[in-house]
Scaffold this motif. Structure first.
Motif, PDB file in Angstrom:
ATOM      1  N   LEU A  92     -12.468   8.212  18.745  1.00 24.07           N
ATOM      2  CA  LEU A  92     -12.012   6.850  19.015  1.00 24.07           C
ATOM      3  C   LEU A  92     -11.853   6.071  17.714  1.00 24.07           C
ATOM      4  CD1 LEU A  92     -14.534   6.143  21.914  1.00 24.07           C
ATOM      5  CD2 LEU A  92     -12.223   7.075  22.094  1.00 24.07           C
ATOM      6  N   PRO A  93     -10.658   5.583  17.425  1.00 24.27           N
ATOM      7  CA  PRO A  93     -10.467   4.814  16.193  1.00 24.27           C
ATOM      8  C   PRO A  93     -11.204   3.479  16.234  1.00 24.27           C
ATOM      9  CG  PRO A  93      -8.463   4.793  17.525  1.00 24.27           C
ATOM     10  CD  PRO A  93      -9.399   5.761  18.177  1.00 24.27           C
ATOM     11  N   TYR A  94     -11.900   3.175  15.163  1.00 21.77           N
ATOM     12  CA  TYR A  94     -12.528   1.859  15.012  1.00 21.77           C
ATOM     13  C   TYR A  94     -11.464   0.777  15.147  1.00 21.77           C
ATOM     14  CZ  TYR A  94     -14.224  -2.186  12.357  1.00 21.77           C
ATOM     15  OH  TYR A  94     -14.544  -3.460  11.950  1.00 21.77           O
TER      16      TYR A  94
ATOM     17  N   MET B  48     -11.104  -5.481  17.882  1.00 21.29           N
ATOM     18  CA  MET B  48     -10.970  -6.318  19.073  1.00 21.29           C
ATOM     19  C   MET B  48     -12.235  -7.108  19.407  1.00 21.29           C
ATOM     20  SD  MET B  48      -8.537  -4.121  21.658  1.00 21.29           S
ATOM     21  CE  MET B  48      -9.360  -2.547  21.453  1.00 21.29           C
ATOM     22  N   GLY B  49     -13.377  -6.698  18.864  1.00 18.64           N
ATOM     23  CA  GLY B  49     -14.607  -7.442  19.128  1.00 18.64           C
ATOM     24  C   GLY B  49     -15.040  -8.327  17.983  1.00 18.64           C
ATOM     25  N   ALA B  50     -14.196  -8.470  16.958  1.00 24.20           N
ATOM     26  CA  ALA B  50     -14.585  -9.233  15.772  1.00 24.20           C
ATOM     27  C   ALA B  50     -14.922 -10.688  16.113  1.00 24.20           C
ATOM     28  CB  ALA B  50     -13.471  -9.170  14.735  1.00 24.20           C
ATOM     29  N   HIS B  51     -14.204 -11.256  17.062  1.00 19.38           N
ATOM     30  CA  HIS B  51     -14.443 -12.661  17.411  1.00 19.38           C
ATOM     31  C   HIS B  51     -15.832 -12.870  18.014  1.00 19.38           C
ATOM     32  CE1 HIS B  51     -13.186 -10.918  21.257  1.00 19.38           C
ATOM     33  NE2 HIS B  51     -13.749 -11.939  21.849  1.00 19.38           N
ATOM     34  N   LYS B  52     -16.388 -11.809  18.620  1.00 21.66           N
ATOM     35  CA  LYS B  52     -17.713 -11.942  19.219  1.00 21.66           C
ATOM     36  C   LYS B  52     -18.786 -12.092  18.145  1.00 21.66           C
ATOM     37  CE  LYS B  52     -16.654  -9.436  23.489  1.00 21.66           C
ATOM     38  NZ  LYS B  52     -17.069  -8.355  24.408  1.00 21.66           N
ATOM     39  N   TRP B  53     -18.614 -11.383  17.026  1.00 21.89           N
ATOM     40  CA  TRP B  53     -19.552 -11.546  15.917  1.00 21.89           C
ATOM     41  C   TRP B  53     -19.546 -12.997  15.441  1.00 21.89           C
ATOM     42  CZ3 TRP B  53     -22.488  -7.567  13.437  1.00 21.89           C
ATOM     43  CH2 TRP B  53     -22.303  -6.290  13.983  1.00 21.89           C
ATOM     44  N   GLN B  54     -18.362 -13.581  15.356  1.00 21.80           N
ATOM     45  CA  GLN B  54     -18.248 -14.972  14.929  1.00 21.80           C
ATOM     46  C   GLN B  54     -18.892 -15.912  15.930  1.00 21.80           C
ATOM     47  OE1 GLN B  54     -14.010 -15.427  14.447  1.00 21.80           O
ATOM     48  NE2 GLN B  54     -13.901 -14.108  12.647  1.00 21.80           N
TER      49      GLN B  54
ATOM     50  N   SER C 168     -14.346  -6.168   6.121  1.00 22.23           N
ATOM     51  CA  SER C 168     -13.306  -5.748   5.180  1.00 22.23           C
ATOM     52  C   SER C 168     -12.733  -4.367   5.498  1.00 22.23           C
ATOM     53  CB  SER C 168     -13.859  -5.741   3.754  1.00 22.23           C
ATOM     54  OG  SER C 168     -14.914  -4.786   3.628  1.00 22.23           O
ATOM     55  N   ILE C 169     -13.271  -3.704   6.529  1.00 23.95           N
ATOM     56  CA  ILE C 169     -12.825  -2.355   6.869  1.00 23.95           C
ATOM     57  C   ILE C 169     -11.632  -2.435   7.820  1.00 23.95           C
ATOM     58  CG2 ILE C 169     -13.469  -0.166   7.945  1.00 23.95           C
ATOM     59  CD1 ILE C 169     -14.863  -0.648   5.309  1.00 23.95           C
ATOM     60  N   ARG C 170     -10.570  -1.716   7.488  1.00 23.49           N
ATOM     61  CA  ARG C 170      -9.379  -1.687   8.330  1.00 23.49           C
ATOM     62  C   ARG C 170      -9.513  -0.592   9.392  1.00 23.49           C
ATOM     63  NH1 ARG C 170      -7.114   2.967   7.263  1.00 23.49           N
ATOM     64  NH2 ARG C 170      -7.383   3.934   5.211  1.00 23.49           N
ATOM     65  N   PRO C 171      -8.848  -0.747  10.516  1.00 22.93           N
ATOM     66  CA  PRO C 171      -8.805   0.340  11.508  1.00 22.93           C
ATOM     67  C   PRO C 171      -8.044   1.537  10.935  1.00 22.93           C
ATOM     68  CG  PRO C 171      -8.193  -1.751  12.514  1.00 22.93           C
ATOM     69  CD  PRO C 171      -8.222  -1.982  11.027  1.00 22.93           C
ATOM     70  N   PRO C 172      -8.334   2.754  11.396  1.00 27.28           N
ATOM     71  CA  PRO C 172      -7.610   3.932  10.920  1.00 27.28           C
ATOM     72  C   PRO C 172      -6.134   3.857  11.290  1.00 27.28           C
ATOM     73  CG  PRO C 172      -9.566   4.570  12.162  1.00 27.28           C
ATOM     74  CD  PRO C 172      -9.369   3.107  12.385  1.00 27.28           C
TER      75      PRO C 172
ATOM     76  N   VAL D 284     -14.681   5.625  11.734  1.00 30.21           N
ATOM     77  CA  VAL D 284     -14.785   4.421  10.917  1.00 30.21           C
ATOM     78  C   VAL D 284     -14.429   4.761   9.470  1.00 30.21           C
ATOM     79  CG1 VAL D 284     -16.271   2.520  10.196  1.00 30.21           C
ATOM     80  CG2 VAL D 284     -16.684   3.648  12.394  1.00 30.21           C
ATOM     81  N   PRO D 285     -13.338   4.218   8.937  1.00 27.71           N
ATOM     82  CA  PRO D 285     -12.980   4.477   7.537  1.00 27.71           C
ATOM     83  C   PRO D 285     -14.130   4.117   6.595  1.00 27.71           C
ATOM     84  CG  PRO D 285     -11.153   3.418   8.664  1.00 27.71           C
ATOM     85  CD  PRO D 285     -12.327   3.385   9.615  1.00 27.71           C
TER      86      PRO D 285
END
Length: 243
Positions: free
Chosen positions: A196-198, A201-207, A217-221, A167-168
């Motif tokens: 495993l790079p962050y 793909m699960g961001a929509h579940k939080w919503q 605001s964190i980007r994938p590596p 996780v960056p």
């Protein structure tokens, strides 16, 4: 009455959750609240579908021809949270001669989890962070139980694959990775390490769950950052296979 558990979902042709092709059973419920979780819908142990071992086993045996070089993996959530059900399911799979794996963060005390660990052929152990304070920041819990689980597996020669999410801004840095590589290099039970790079793909579940995404605001590596992380591991833990 047959023992019943809470099931989130099934995957009948899993290729990322242990050796070979796996039948993956995602159990409902998790004590952690990882900021980078891509399945927050597994957290609530009262959710999911209630099923018995007898209802699940035919689903697995129907896929036997695909699982000859693989087996069955219990994942989550945290499968150890449903200890008795996980133990019954693993025992039934072993009676059917399936190889079994337990995908866990080791977040529960060994007094609770040891019997389930003993029943599995191997563990996929997710180490969130070697730094206890960072682990607590990322998950809401320190790493004491996870590291005790790893030590126990070493003492009984339990086959282990380590998983660690990059996780960056948190775990993706040279010092952190160097210390973790050096720490893990002393364990003979570890067969491989998966970095495993962050991902998002699960961001929509939080919503969907009306949860604030703490890593919005964190980007994938970038690919080169993942490559550098693996090179750090290969330098400081040359005896481990790193993926």
């Amino acid at each position: 009455m047959s023992l019943r558990g809470r099931i989130h979902s099934f995957e009948s042709f899993g290729t990322l959750d242990g050796p070979g092709i796996r039948y993956v059973i995602f159990l409902q419920g998790c004590p952690l609240r990882c900021k980078f979780c891509h399945n927050p819908d597994t957290w609530d142990i009262s959710s999911g579908k209630e099923m018995s071992v007898e209802e699940i086993l035919p689903r697995i045996t129907s896929c036997r021809s695909f699982l000859r070089t693989g087996g069955v993996t219990l994942s989550g959530g945290e499968p150890l949270l449903q200890r008795d059900f996980a133990l019954a399911l693993l025992s039934s799979c072993k009676k059917e001669n399936f190889h079994t794996a337990l995908d866990t963060a080791g977040s529960l005390p060994l007094t609770h989890s040891r019997e389930v660990i003993d029943a599995a052929d191997m563990l996929l152990l997710d180490i969130k962070s070697l730094d206890s304070n960072l682990c607590k920041d990322l998950t809401g819990q320190d790493n004491a139980n996870t590291l005790a689980t790893l030590d126990y597996c070493e003492s009984v020669n339990k086959r282990i694959w380590i998983r660690h999410v990059l996780v960056p801004g948190y775990t993706l840095n040279q010092e952190h990775l160097t210390l973790l590589a050096e720490y893990l290099s002393k364990y003979k039970c570890i067969e491989r390490v998966e970095l495993l790079p962050y991902h998002k793909m699960g961001a929509h579940k939080w919503q969907q769950l009306n949860l604030a995404d703490p890593l919005e605001s964190i980007r994938p590596p970038a690919p080169f950052e993942v490559k550098q992380a693996r090179e750090i591991f290969r330098l400081h833990a040359p005896g481990l296979s790193v993926y």
